[in-house]
Design an enzyme around this catalytic site. Structure first.
Site, PDB file in Angstrom:
ATOM      1  N   LYS A 117     110.787  80.581 -23.589  1.00 44.47           N
ATOM      2  CA  LYS A 117     111.094  80.814 -25.006  1.00 44.47           C
ATOM      3  C   LYS A 117     111.569  79.503 -25.627  1.00 44.47           C
ATOM      4  O   LYS A 117     112.640  78.999 -25.282  1.00 44.47           O
ATOM      5  CB  LYS A 117     112.205  81.861 -25.142  1.00 44.47           C
ATOM      6  CG  LYS A 117     112.428  82.265 -26.592  1.00 44.47           C
ATOM      7  CD  LYS A 117     113.764  82.890 -26.844  1.00 44.47           C
ATOM      8  CE  LYS A 117     114.833  81.876 -27.171  1.00 44.47           C
ATOM      9  NZ  LYS A 117     114.573  81.066 -28.369  1.00 44.47           N
ATOM     10  N   GLU A 147     121.550  73.208 -18.459  1.00 47.97           N
ATOM     11  CA  GLU A 147     121.665  71.825 -18.970  1.00 47.97           C
ATOM     12  C   GLU A 147     122.279  71.932 -20.352  1.00 47.97           C
ATOM     13  O   GLU A 147     121.611  72.335 -21.297  1.00 47.97           O
ATOM     14  CB  GLU A 147     120.280  71.173 -19.040  1.00 47.97           C
ATOM     15  CG  GLU A 147     119.587  71.013 -17.705  1.00 47.97           C
ATOM     16  CD  GLU A 147     120.268  69.998 -16.797  1.00 47.97           C
ATOM     17  OE1 GLU A 147     121.074  69.184 -17.286  1.00 47.97           O
ATOM     18  OE2 GLU A 147     120.003  70.041 -15.582  1.00 47.97           O
ATOM     19  N   CYS A 178     121.623  64.951 -26.216  1.00 48.46           N
ATOM     20  CA  CYS A 178     122.782  65.398 -25.434  1.00 48.46           C
ATOM     21  C   CYS A 178     123.485  64.247 -24.736  1.00 48.46           C
ATOM     22  O   CYS A 178     124.638  64.367 -24.352  1.00 48.46           O
ATOM     23  CB  CYS A 178     122.337  66.463 -24.433  1.00 48.46           C
ATOM     24  SG  CYS A 178     120.929  65.926 -23.469  1.00 48.46           S
ATOM     25  N   GLU A 216     130.715  68.182 -29.842  1.00 49.72           N
ATOM     26  CA  GLU A 216     129.394  67.602 -30.138  1.00 49.72           C
ATOM     27  C   GLU A 216     129.124  67.662 -31.628  1.00 49.72           C
ATOM     28  O   GLU A 216     129.141  68.751 -32.199  1.00 49.72           O
ATOM     29  CB  GLU A 216     128.315  68.469 -29.464  1.00 49.72           C
ATOM     30  CG  GLU A 216     127.884  68.000 -28.131  1.00 49.72           C
ATOM     31  CD  GLU A 216     126.619  68.733 -27.682  1.00 49.72           C
ATOM     32  OE1 GLU A 216     126.561  69.969 -27.771  1.00 49.72           O
ATOM     33  OE2 GLU A 216     125.706  68.049 -27.222  1.00 49.72           O
TER      34      GLU A 216
HETATM   35  P1  NAD Z   1     121.387  76.648 -28.553  1.00 55.77           P
HETATM   36  O1  NAD Z   1     122.271  76.955 -27.397  1.00 55.77           O
HETATM   37  O2  NAD Z   1     121.808  77.128 -29.891  1.00 55.77           O
HETATM   38  O3  NAD Z   1     119.932  77.227 -28.322  1.00 55.77           O
HETATM   39  C1  NAD Z   1     119.164  76.881 -27.189  1.00 55.77           C
HETATM   40  C2  NAD Z   1     118.168  77.977 -26.922  1.00 55.77           C
HETATM   41  O4  NAD Z   1     118.863  79.168 -26.556  1.00 55.77           O
HETATM   42  C3  NAD Z   1     117.303  78.351 -28.119  1.00 55.77           C
HETATM   43  O5  NAD Z   1     115.985  78.621 -27.657  1.00 55.77           O
HETATM   44  C4  NAD Z   1     117.967  79.620 -28.637  1.00 55.77           C
HETATM   45  O6  NAD Z   1     117.099  80.457 -29.372  1.00 55.77           O
HETATM   46  C5  NAD Z   1     118.386  80.267 -27.325  1.00 55.77           C
HETATM   47  N1  NAD Z   1     119.459  81.263 -27.440  1.00 55.77           N
HETATM   48  C6  NAD Z   1     120.424  81.343 -28.379  1.00 55.77           C
HETATM   49  N2  NAD Z   1     121.248  82.389 -28.115  1.00 55.77           N
HETATM   50  C7  NAD Z   1     120.792  82.979 -26.987  1.00 55.77           C
HETATM   51  C8  NAD Z   1     121.207  84.086 -26.209  1.00 55.77           C
HETATM   52  N3  NAD Z   1     122.280  84.823 -26.546  1.00 55.77           N
HETATM   53  N4  NAD Z   1     120.507  84.413 -25.098  1.00 55.77           N
HETATM   54  C9  NAD Z   1     119.432  83.673 -24.732  1.00 55.77           C
HETATM   55  N5  NAD Z   1     118.969  82.611 -25.440  1.00 55.77           N
HETATM   56  C10 NAD Z   1     119.638  82.251 -26.553  1.00 55.77           C
HETATM   57  O7  NAD Z   1     121.182  75.065 -28.529  1.00 55.77           O
HETATM   58  P2  NAD Z   1     120.396  74.192 -29.582  1.00 55.77           P
HETATM   59  O8  NAD Z   1     121.266  74.083 -30.793  1.00 55.77           O
HETATM   60  O9  NAD Z   1     118.990  74.675 -29.722  1.00 55.77           O
HETATM   61  O10 NAD Z   1     120.298  72.774 -28.832  1.00 55.77           O
HETATM   62  C11 NAD Z   1     121.250  71.802 -28.924  1.00 55.77           C
HETATM   63  C12 NAD Z   1     122.129  71.837 -27.684  1.00 55.77           C
HETATM   64  O11 NAD Z   1     121.339  71.588 -26.527  1.00 55.77           O
HETATM   65  C13 NAD Z   1     123.187  70.761 -27.682  1.00 55.77           C
HETATM   66  O12 NAD Z   1     124.398  71.308 -27.239  1.00 55.77           O
HETATM   67  C14 NAD Z   1     122.658  69.751 -26.670  1.00 55.77           C
HETATM   68  O13 NAD Z   1     123.654  68.956 -26.075  1.00 55.77           O
HETATM   69  C15 NAD Z   1     121.986  70.636 -25.693  1.00 55.77           C
HETATM   70  N6  NAD Z   1     121.012  69.877 -24.892  1.00 55.77           N
HETATM   71  C16 NAD Z   1     121.315  69.609 -23.598  1.00 55.77           C
HETATM   72  C17 NAD Z   1     120.422  68.875 -22.817  1.00 55.77           C
HETATM   73  C18 NAD Z   1     120.743  68.561 -21.393  1.00 55.77           C
HETATM   74  O14 NAD Z   1     119.853  68.087 -20.697  1.00 55.77           O
HETATM   75  N7  NAD Z   1     121.944  68.812 -20.914  1.00 55.77           N
HETATM   76  C19 NAD Z   1     119.216  68.431 -23.366  1.00 55.77           C
HETATM   77  C20 NAD Z   1     118.934  68.739 -24.689  1.00 55.77           C
HETATM   78  C21 NAD Z   1     119.842  69.474 -25.446  1.00 55.77           C
END
Ligand code: NAD
Length: 490
Positions: free
Chosen positions: A174, A248, A282, A378
């Site tokens: 997803k 991650e 990130c 962040e």
């Molecule tokens: P997010 O947590 O809001 O969403 C990530 C994904 O999770 C999306 O596909 C979203 O639709 C889904 N999601 C949301 N709620 C959910 C639930 N209850 N159950 C299952 N899936 C759900 O994150 P974002 O805003 O899309 O991305 C930014 C974040 O990602 C930042 O915190 C960044 O640091 C992190 N990030 C980490 C890495 C890493 O390698 N550690 C890499 C890239 C981004």
């Protein structure tokens, strides 16, 4: 009005076009395409397709799987220009980033995992128990549920899909609701390249679809990249069925500059480290700590260089960074800067940005208290925090003083200090005199609340397998076994 292009889900061999949500171009704030809206029923169909495909795929030899994945990588490469443009359009990324980094690196990741799966590691077969030979097998988990964020849409999808399929699994992924376009194209290209239908399935949607993956009984593992907040929820949902989980999560990378560093190199490294991808990274160098003696010199040069960063149309020549990826995210970033102003923190705004779209100016927050939200949380925008420190011990304390531990860097020309800092910094990657560089062969993943498990490298491949111990009688005495009469008699 011109009809917008529609991105369907990919389930088995089918392109499923049900429902319609607008996809917004962050550079203009207007819709440029639509995407299907998935449901729990689509998750059911995708998991069934994945289950059906997985057995046949896992039955192939590593060499056969490798050859199929190499063809897939070649097919992606043939469309890399198209994919780079689509990624820039959907996520607002500067074209030079998608062309030179996101797309070629993703293709390299696939080739790496295709190859490395042929060289599994583990203990040698041998007689660890008298009368028996032991051997290890690494079995695929089966169906992996993957959930990805919007900041590197295609690359994050590849970081899940490539190790998962190399290890013999099938995937239901997803993507983030606002940036699914290149992930859908990737799955279509996978089918065209000859990978089996059902091996890579894409279901679009938001939290409801994500939660359906986390709770599906036929999914053995959830591989997630996103915020720490969502990561906690995913761990909770996966726990009743003891699903394997890799998380991650967020980061708040320290960038520590000692007085004995090459200050010009550090200032240039900080500009790229903090503003790359509009700060939506990130591992972005969001906390820059500079030793007293060089603090003024560094801040002056860093500010000068920050003012040269060109924020603008992702497709225009010379653009360094594009807009933020959504309006909601723009408000979040703005909120952190407004809060800093209210707290009396000095804010330097560097340059202007286009009026339309979700552009945010390069911004520097000068010497805020360590406890301020802008230092601890962040921001995920082109916003740098620059703070001073006095001693090495203080630098270590400050660098480690957030709940995160994804990555960090240390700038010094003193090799002993560099080695001490590499050991003391609590993060999954430590760069010395650099920030951001990564390769397919080396692991990426956090300490503390930045996550569990690794992406990239053979460590990631291992996340997608279960180790099995096979114990084989080599005496030929079928009856020697374990007798209650002799058990413990020795
Ligand atoms: P997010 O947590 O809001 O969403 C990530 C994904 O999770 C999306 O596909 C979203 O639709 C889904 N999601 C949301 N709620 C959910 C639930 N209850 N159950 C299952 N899936 C759900 O994150 P974002 O805003 O899309 O991305 C930014 C974040 O990602 C930042 O915190 C960044 O640091 C992190 N990030 C980490 C890495 C890493 O390698 N550690 C890499 C890239 C981004």
């Amino acid at each position: 009005m011109e009809k917008l292009i529609h991105y369907p889900m990919v389930i088995g061999a089918e392109l499923v076009a049900t429902g319609s949500e607008d996809l917004i171009d962050p550079a203009s704030g207007t819709a440029f395409a639509t995407v299907a809206s998935g449901s729990k029923a689509d998750v059911e169909s995708a998991v069934a397709a994945a289950k059906a495909a997985q057995l046949g795929w896992a039955a192939l030899s590593y060499g056969e799987r490798c050859a199929a994945m190499m063809k897939f990588a070649d097919a992606l490469e043939a469309k890399s220009e198209e994919l780079a443009h689509l990624e820039s359009k959907n996520a607002g990324k500067a074209l030079k980033l998608t062309v030179n980094s996101d797309i070629p690196f993703s293709i390299d990741n696939i080739r790496y995992f295709a190859g490395v799966a042929r060289r599994q590691e583990g203990a040698a077969a041998g007689e660890y128990v008298g009368g028996y030979t032991s051997m290890l097998r690494r079995e695929p988990i089966g169906v992996v549920g993957a959930i990805t964020p919007w900041n590197y849409p295609l690359m994050m999808a590849v970081w899940k899909i490539a190790p998962a399929i190399a290890a013999g699994n099938a995937v239901v992924l997803k993507p983030a609701p606002n940036t699914p376009a290149t992930t859908i194209e990737l799955a279509k290209i996978a089918l065209e390249s000859g990978l089996p239908a059902g091996l890579i399935n894409i279901v679009t949607g938001g939290a409801e679809v994500g939660e359906a993956l986390c709770t599906h009984p036929d999914i053995g593992m959830i591989s997630f990249t996103g915020s720490t907040r969502t990561g906690r929820r995913i761990a909770e949902l996966a726990s009743p069925m003891i699903k394997r989980v890799t998380l991650e999560l967020g980061g708040k990378a320290p960038f520590v500059v000692f007085a004995d560093a090459d200050i010009e190199a550090a200032a240039q490294g900080a500009v790229v480290g903090v503003y790359v991808n509009s700060g939506q990274d990130c591992t972005a160098a969001t906390r820059i700590y500079v030793q007293d003696d060089v603090y003024d010199q560094f801040l002056a040069r860093f500010t000068e260089l920050s003012k040269q960063v060109k924020v603008g149309d992702p497709f225009a020549d010379g653009t360094d960074i594009g807009p933020l990826s959504s309006q909601a995210h723009w408000h979040k970033v703005k909120g952190y800067v407004e809060e800093a102003k209210e707290q009396g923190i000095e804010v330097i705004t560097c340059g202007t940005v286009p009026a339309e779209g979700f552009y945010f100016p390069v911004t520097i927050l000068v010497d805020p208290p360590q406890t301020a939200n802008c230092v601890q949380e962040e921001i995920f925008g082109p916003v740098a925090v620059v703070k001073r420190f006095s001693t090495e011990a203080e630098a270590v304390m400050l660098a480690n003083d957030t709940p995160y531990g994804l990555a960090g860097s240390c700038w010094t020309l003193n090799v002993q200090r560099a080695m001490r800092m590499a050991k003391a910094m609590q993060c999954g990657t430590v760069w010395i005199n650099d920030h951001l560089a990564i390769g397919s062969e080396m692991p990426h993943g956090g300490f503390k609340q930045s996550g569990i498990g690794k992406d990239l490298s053979h460590y990631a491949l291992e996340e997608y397998t279960v180790v099995k111990h096979v114990l084989i009688d080599i005496t030929g005495d079928q009856r020697k076994g374990w007798h209650f009469t002799t058990f413990g008699d020795a």
